[in-house]
Each structure stands twice: as C-alpha cells, then as structure tokens.
Design a protein around this motif. Structure first.
Motif, PDB file in Angstrom:
ATOM      1  N   SER A   1      22.001  39.583 -44.623  1.00 14.89           N
ATOM      2  CA  SER A   1      21.587  40.886 -45.113  1.00 14.89           C
ATOM      3  C   SER A   1      21.937  41.957 -44.080  1.00 14.89           C
ATOM      4  CB  SER A   1      20.068  40.885 -45.350  1.00 14.89           C
ATOM      5  OG  SER A   1      19.526  42.178 -45.199  1.00 14.89           O
ATOM      6  N   PRO A   2      22.681  42.998 -44.458  1.00 16.03           N
ATOM      7  CA  PRO A   2      22.970  44.087 -43.514  1.00 16.03           C
ATOM      8  C   PRO A   2      21.695  44.693 -42.918  1.00 16.03           C
ATOM      9  CG  PRO A   2      24.369  44.295 -45.442  1.00 16.03           C
ATOM     10  CD  PRO A   2      23.363  43.218 -45.750  1.00 16.03           C
ATOM     11  N   TYR A   3      20.648  44.757 -43.719  1.00 12.89           N
ATOM     12  CA  TYR A   3      19.384  45.324 -43.249  1.00 12.89           C
ATOM     13  C   TYR A   3      18.800  44.480 -42.107  1.00 12.89           C
ATOM     14  CZ  TYR A   3      14.525  46.935 -43.311  1.00 12.89           C
ATOM     15  OH  TYR A   3      13.294  47.433 -42.957  1.00 12.89           O
ATOM     16  N   LYS A   4      18.809  43.157 -42.291  1.00 14.26           N
ATOM     17  CA  LYS A   4      18.260  42.268 -41.256  1.00 14.26           C
ATOM     18  C   LYS A   4      19.109  42.324 -39.993  1.00 14.26           C
ATOM     19  CE  LYS A   4      15.785  39.153 -39.236  1.00 14.26           C
ATOM     20  NZ  LYS A   4      14.488  39.565 -38.633  1.00 14.26           N
ATOM     21  N   VAL A   5      20.422  42.346 -40.131  1.00 13.18           N
ATOM     22  CA  VAL A   5      21.298  42.446 -38.962  1.00 13.18           C
ATOM     23  C   VAL A   5      21.042  43.757 -38.226  1.00 13.18           C
ATOM     24  CG1 VAL A   5      23.697  42.586 -38.164  1.00 13.18           C
ATOM     25  CG2 VAL A   5      23.065  40.943 -39.947  1.00 13.18           C
ATOM     26  N   ALA A   6      20.890  44.838 -38.987  1.00 15.32           N
ATOM     27  CA  ALA A   6      20.616  46.140 -38.372  1.00 15.32           C
ATOM     28  C   ALA A   6      19.311  46.104 -37.591  1.00 15.32           C
ATOM     29  CB  ALA A   6      20.572  47.233 -39.441  1.00 15.32           C
ATOM     30  N   GLU A   7      18.273  45.500 -38.145  1.00 10.06           N
ATOM     31  CA  GLU A   7      17.000  45.438 -37.432  1.00 10.06           C
ATOM     32  C   GLU A   7      17.100  44.570 -36.177  1.00 10.06           C
ATOM     33  OE1 GLU A   7      13.362  46.766 -40.019  1.00 10.06           O
ATOM     34  OE2 GLU A   7      13.627  44.590 -40.075  1.00 10.06           O
ATOM     35  N   THR A   8      17.810  43.442 -36.290  1.00 15.68           N
ATOM     36  CA  THR A   8      17.985  42.572 -35.123  1.00 15.68           C
ATOM     37  C   THR A   8      18.619  43.342 -33.970  1.00 15.68           C
ATOM     38  OG1 THR A   8      18.204  40.577 -36.483  1.00 15.68           O
ATOM     39  CG2 THR A   8      19.138  40.493 -34.259  1.00 15.68           C
ATOM     40  N   PHE A   9      19.657  44.108 -34.273  1.00 20.38           N
ATOM     41  CA  PHE A   9      20.356  44.821 -33.212  1.00 20.38           C
ATOM     42  C   PHE A   9      19.658  46.111 -32.819  1.00 20.38           C
ATOM     43  CE2 PHE A   9      23.329  41.584 -34.013  1.00 20.38           C
ATOM     44  CZ  PHE A   9      24.087  41.470 -32.857  1.00 20.38           C
TER      45      PHE A   9
ATOM     46  N   GLN B   1      19.448  38.817 -18.124  1.00 27.63           N
ATOM     47  CA  GLN B   1      19.810  38.260 -16.818  1.00 27.63           C
ATOM     48  C   GLN B   1      21.043  38.919 -16.194  1.00 27.63           C
ATOM     49  OE1 GLN B   1      19.298  34.021 -16.164  1.00 27.63           O
ATOM     50  NE2 GLN B   1      18.630  33.770 -18.273  1.00 27.63           N
ATOM     51  N   THR B   2      21.497  40.023 -16.796  1.00 25.83           N
ATOM     52  CA  THR B   2      22.616  40.788 -16.236  1.00 25.83           C
ATOM     53  C   THR B   2      22.170  42.236 -16.039  1.00 25.83           C
ATOM     54  OG1 THR B   2      23.466  41.128 -18.491  1.00 25.83           O
ATOM     55  CG2 THR B   2      24.425  39.314 -17.222  1.00 25.83           C
ATOM     56  N   LYS B   3      22.995  43.005 -15.336  1.00 23.88           N
ATOM     57  CA  LYS B   3      22.575  44.359 -14.984  1.00 23.88           C
ATOM     58  C   LYS B   3      23.451  45.462 -15.563  1.00 23.88           C
ATOM     59  CE  LYS B   3      20.501  42.916 -10.590  1.00 23.88           C
ATOM     60  NZ  LYS B   3      20.538  43.094  -9.100  1.00 23.88           N
ATOM     61  N   HIS B   4      24.751  45.242 -15.601  1.00 24.96           N
ATOM     62  CA  HIS B   4      25.657  46.330 -15.932  1.00 24.96           C
ATOM     63  C   HIS B   4      26.521  46.067 -17.164  1.00 24.96           C
ATOM     64  CE1 HIS B   4      24.548  47.855 -12.009  1.00 24.96           C
ATOM     65  NE2 HIS B   4      24.957  46.729 -11.454  1.00 24.96           N
ATOM     66  N   ILE B   5      26.960  44.843 -17.345  1.00 25.60           N
ATOM     67  CA  ILE B   5      27.925  44.514 -18.387  1.00 25.60           C
ATOM     68  C   ILE B   5      27.341  44.750 -19.783  1.00 25.60           C
ATOM     69  CG2 ILE B   5      27.298  42.051 -18.646  1.00 25.60           C
ATOM     70  CD1 ILE B   5      30.369  41.484 -18.586  1.00 25.60           C
ATOM     71  N   ARG B   6      28.173  45.228 -20.690  1.00 27.24           N
ATOM     72  CA  ARG B   6      27.754  45.352 -22.089  1.00 27.24           C
ATOM     73  C   ARG B   6      27.740  43.958 -22.698  1.00 27.24           C
ATOM     74  NH1 ARG B   6      27.414  50.452 -24.091  1.00 27.24           N
ATOM     75  NH2 ARG B   6      27.211  49.527 -26.157  1.00 27.24           N
ATOM     76  N   VAL B   7      26.750  43.675 -23.541  1.00 26.21           N
ATOM     77  CA  VAL B   7      26.575  42.338 -24.105  1.00 26.21           C
ATOM     78  C   VAL B   7      26.584  42.437 -25.622  1.00 26.21           C
ATOM     79  CG1 VAL B   7      25.164  40.256 -24.092  1.00 26.21           C
ATOM     80  CG2 VAL B   7      25.144  41.767 -22.103  1.00 26.21           C
ATOM     81  N   GLY B   8      27.332  41.552 -26.273  1.00 28.56           N
ATOM     82  CA  GLY B   8      27.409  41.652 -27.725  1.00 28.56           C
ATOM     83  C   GLY B   8      27.918  40.398 -28.391  1.00 28.56           C
ATOM     84  N   THR B   9      28.195  40.553 -29.664  1.00 28.22           N
ATOM     85  CA  THR B   9      28.621  39.439 -30.505  1.00 28.22           C
ATOM     86  C   THR B   9      30.090  39.589 -30.866  1.00 28.22           C
ATOM     87  OG1 THR B   9      27.769  40.705 -32.394  1.00 28.22           O
ATOM     88  CG2 THR B   9      26.359  38.975 -31.496  1.00 28.22           C
ATOM     89  N   GLY B  10      30.737  38.447 -30.963  1.00 27.94           N
ATOM     90  CA  GLY B  10      32.153  38.476 -31.305  1.00 27.94           C
ATOM     91  C   GLY B  10      32.519  37.400 -32.307  1.00 27.94           C
ATOM     92  N   GLY B  11      31.956  37.432 -33.528  1.00 28.85           N
ATOM     93  CA  GLY B  11      30.958  38.386 -33.959  1.00 28.85           C
ATOM     94  C   GLY B  11      30.006  37.768 -34.971  1.00 28.85           C
ATOM     95  N   VAL B  12      29.013  38.529 -35.364  1.00 35.03           N
ATOM     96  CA  VAL B  12      28.112  38.148 -36.452  1.00 35.03           C
ATOM     97  C   VAL B  12      28.919  38.085 -37.755  1.00 35.03           C
ATOM     98  CG1 VAL B  12      26.179  38.938 -37.870  1.00 35.03           C
ATOM     99  CG2 VAL B  12      26.052  39.102 -35.385  1.00 35.03           C
ATOM    100  N   LEU B  13      28.818  36.975 -38.466  1.00 29.30           N
ATOM    101  CA  LEU B  13      29.615  36.775 -39.689  1.00 29.30           C
ATOM    102  C   LEU B  13      28.860  37.376 -40.874  1.00 29.30           C
ATOM    103  CD1 LEU B  13      30.769  33.150 -38.840  1.00 29.30           C
ATOM    104  CD2 LEU B  13      31.892  35.332 -38.327  1.00 29.30           C
ATOM    105  N   LEU B  14      29.090  38.651 -41.091  1.00 28.75           N
ATOM    106  CA  LEU B  14      28.250  39.483 -41.959  1.00 28.75           C
ATOM    107  C   LEU B  14      28.097  38.998 -43.399  1.00 28.75           C
ATOM    108  CD1 LEU B  14      26.499  42.025 -41.854  1.00 28.75           C
ATOM    109  CD2 LEU B  14      28.522  43.357 -42.498  1.00 28.75           C
TER     110      LEU B  14
END
Length: 331
Positions: free
Chosen positions: A84-92, A67-80
């Motif tokens: 699983s690092p593998y699952k987080v990597a696939e999600t992103f 629903q946005t056009k320009h802004i970067r969107v992210g997490t602050g943050g995923v509590l690793l």
C-alpha cells in the motif's frame, strides 16, 4: 567530473557464514563506509532467496541509521506493487522523523524473487504492475501531506522534511515515469549489463520539477571487484561469476562461494560465454583500473553518482575494497 560514490548492499551470505552474519556484516559495512565519506547506503529487497538476507530493507534502514552519523540511508528499493502506498509513506515518514534529512526512499516494481513471491506477498493475487505509475504518484502525494485516494487520511507523522523518492530501473521502462513525477532515477547496471545511456537521457528529457525534487538526479549501480593486481581481481571475481551463472541456470544458490572454491570450477563453452556476458554488469581490476572504469561509466551515462556493490570473500576484503575506492576518489 566530480563523482560521488555510494553503496548498494544486498546482505549476501558469504561461504562459511549464516543469515545472521550477513545482516551483521551489512551493519558493519555501513558504519565503515560512513567513516570513509560515502554519500548513501542503500539496501535491496529480495524474497525467498537463500543467498541474500535483505528481505525487509526498511527495517535495516532504521538499524543502520541508528549506528551511523553522516551517510544517507535508504532502500534500493521497496518493491511498491506489493504494498500500500499509504503504508510505505507512513513507514518512511516515521524513519524521516527519527533521522531527519538522512533517509532515502528508493522504489522499484520488480517481483524481488521467484514467481511464487508475487502471490505470497499479495494474498494469492498477482500484483498489477501496470498501475505502478499511479502507485508512485499516490506515494508522493501521501509523503507531502495530501490524500490522493480520497480517504481523507494523512501519512503520519507529519514533519518539516520529506524523504526523497528515487525510482530504480533495469530496463529503462520507468525512466520517463520517474522524470514526469519528479523523482530521482537509478539505473541498475548490476542487473542489466545491456543497459544503455538512453534510459538516463529519457529521464533527463522528461523531468518535471516536483515537491520531491527541483532538479533531476540520476545515478548508476554496478558490481565492482577490486584486487591489488588484475590477476588477483580476476581471482576474487570468480566468486561473483559463479554465483551469477548459477542464478541464470535456475539453480538454488545457498551462498556466494569463496574464490578458492569458485576459481576451481571448469566451464563449458556456453557457460564461459554467459560469464563473459555477465561481466558487462561488473567492473573488475586493480583500484586504478576500476576507478577509470567507473569514471567512464559516469561519463557515458552522464551522471555524477555511482552506487557500488562489492560482493567478494572474505568479508574483510569487502571492507578493503570500499576503502581502496574511497582513497582513489579522495572522498
């Protein structure tokens, strides 16, 4: 110094609103600051916390990026440590495939809630936070197409762009890890008011270029309360003052009180001292005063990006606060 402004949002429940309202307000706020020219919009991860609705920021990332056009969107943050690092990597990887060039992966190692959260998220086991650097290393490897754990798997979908990793810290302990692994680093001043520029300096001094980043990128996140006058700013800040005090006292916080309610509270000497101490996590004042304080913070920490977290009531005042800042910094 040319300062870039970004937003950290926790989907707070304001007095008179429910959880659905808080999530809807997060999306409305993201659309608002996208139009204003802010650089990033990150969402935190909190669990079993009644007054904060953002328990799954990766889902909110998808909703907001759509629903946005320009802004970067992210997490602050995923509590690793919980995942699983593998699952987080696939999600992103999926998010990056949907919105190429606009996704940030911010990670942290904090529990994100009461002690029981650690066990509930890890099937009765306490997460091994000491392996966090290894987890981050594996996460980066999966993101760039490697198979670091020897399972001969790829984090799919593969693509031409990689979501950059940013490590969040409130003590400075992870600053060197972020530098050595070549990720970005954000110091959470809004969590630790005793934050010291030494953390950012440690990050800069230890930075090694990586496939993730060729140059270091650091920022600071802080609460901000803006009024038309200093007196009005103090009135609006009373809500956050009370909310932070309640949390420190171990009491259940169902919502962030309105300033009309919070400003009527009477505090003893110890509570007033705690509130004053919490002010180190905040910048409060009229817009010019807040601008000067943010510029001083950026200069002190030697960063050119500040992430601002405005939690004030009513919600319309939150929107106005970000508008005032955008105009003050000529975004």
């Amino acid at each position: 110094m040319n300062i870039q402004l970004s937003v950290l949002d926790q989907s707070p429940l304001l007095q008179g609103h429910n959880e659905q309202d808080a999530l809807a307000q997060t999306i409305e706020l993201a659309k608002h600051v996208d139009r204003l020219g802010y650089k990033r919009f990150w969402m935190s991860e909190h669990h079993s916390t009644k007054s904060l609705a953002g328990s799954a920021p990766e889902i909110l990332v998808s909703a907001i990026a759509a629903q946005t056009k320009h802004i970067r969107v992210g997490t602050g943050g995923v509590l690793l440590p919980h995942y699983s690092p593998y699952k987080v990597a696939e999600t992103f990887r999926v998010l990056e495939g949907l919105y190429p060039g606009r996704i940030d992966l911010g990670i942290g190692r904090a529990p994100g809630g009461m002690p029981g959260v650690n066990y509930a998220l890890n099937r009765g086991e306490y997460p091994d936070v000491h392996s966090y650097p290894t987890q981050v290393s594996h996460l980066i490897d999966y993101l760039i197409g490697n198979s670091p754990e020897g399972y001969e798997v790829k984090a799919t979908p593969l693509g031409e762009t990689i979501p950059p990793v940013f490590m969040l810290g409130s003590s400075g302990g992870s600053a060197s890890v972020a530098g050595q692994l070549g990720t970005g680093y954000t110091f959470a001043q809004f969590i630790n008011g005793e934050g010291h520029p030494a953390a950012i300096k440690r990050y800069y001094n230890s930075f090694i270029p990586s496939p993730m980043m060729r140059e270091p990128h650091a920022s600071v996140a802080v609460f901000a309360v803006i009024g038309d006058t200093e007196k009005e700013a103090e009135f609006y800040a009373s809500s956050l003052d009370h909310a932070l005090l309640t949390l420190a006292q171990g009491k259940v916080r169902n919502y962030f009180p309105s300033p009309e309610e919070a400003s009527q509270n009477k505090y003893n000497m110890y509570e007033r001292e705690a509130i004053q101490d919490n002010r180190k996590r905040m910048v409060v004042g009229d817009v010019q005063s807040v601008k000067q304080q943010l510029e001083h913070l950026a200069e002190t920490f030697q960063v050119n990006e500040i992430m601002v977290n405005c939690i004030v009531s009513p919600f319309e005042r939150r929107l106005e606060s970000y508008t005032k800042l955008a105009k003050a910094f000529n975004l």
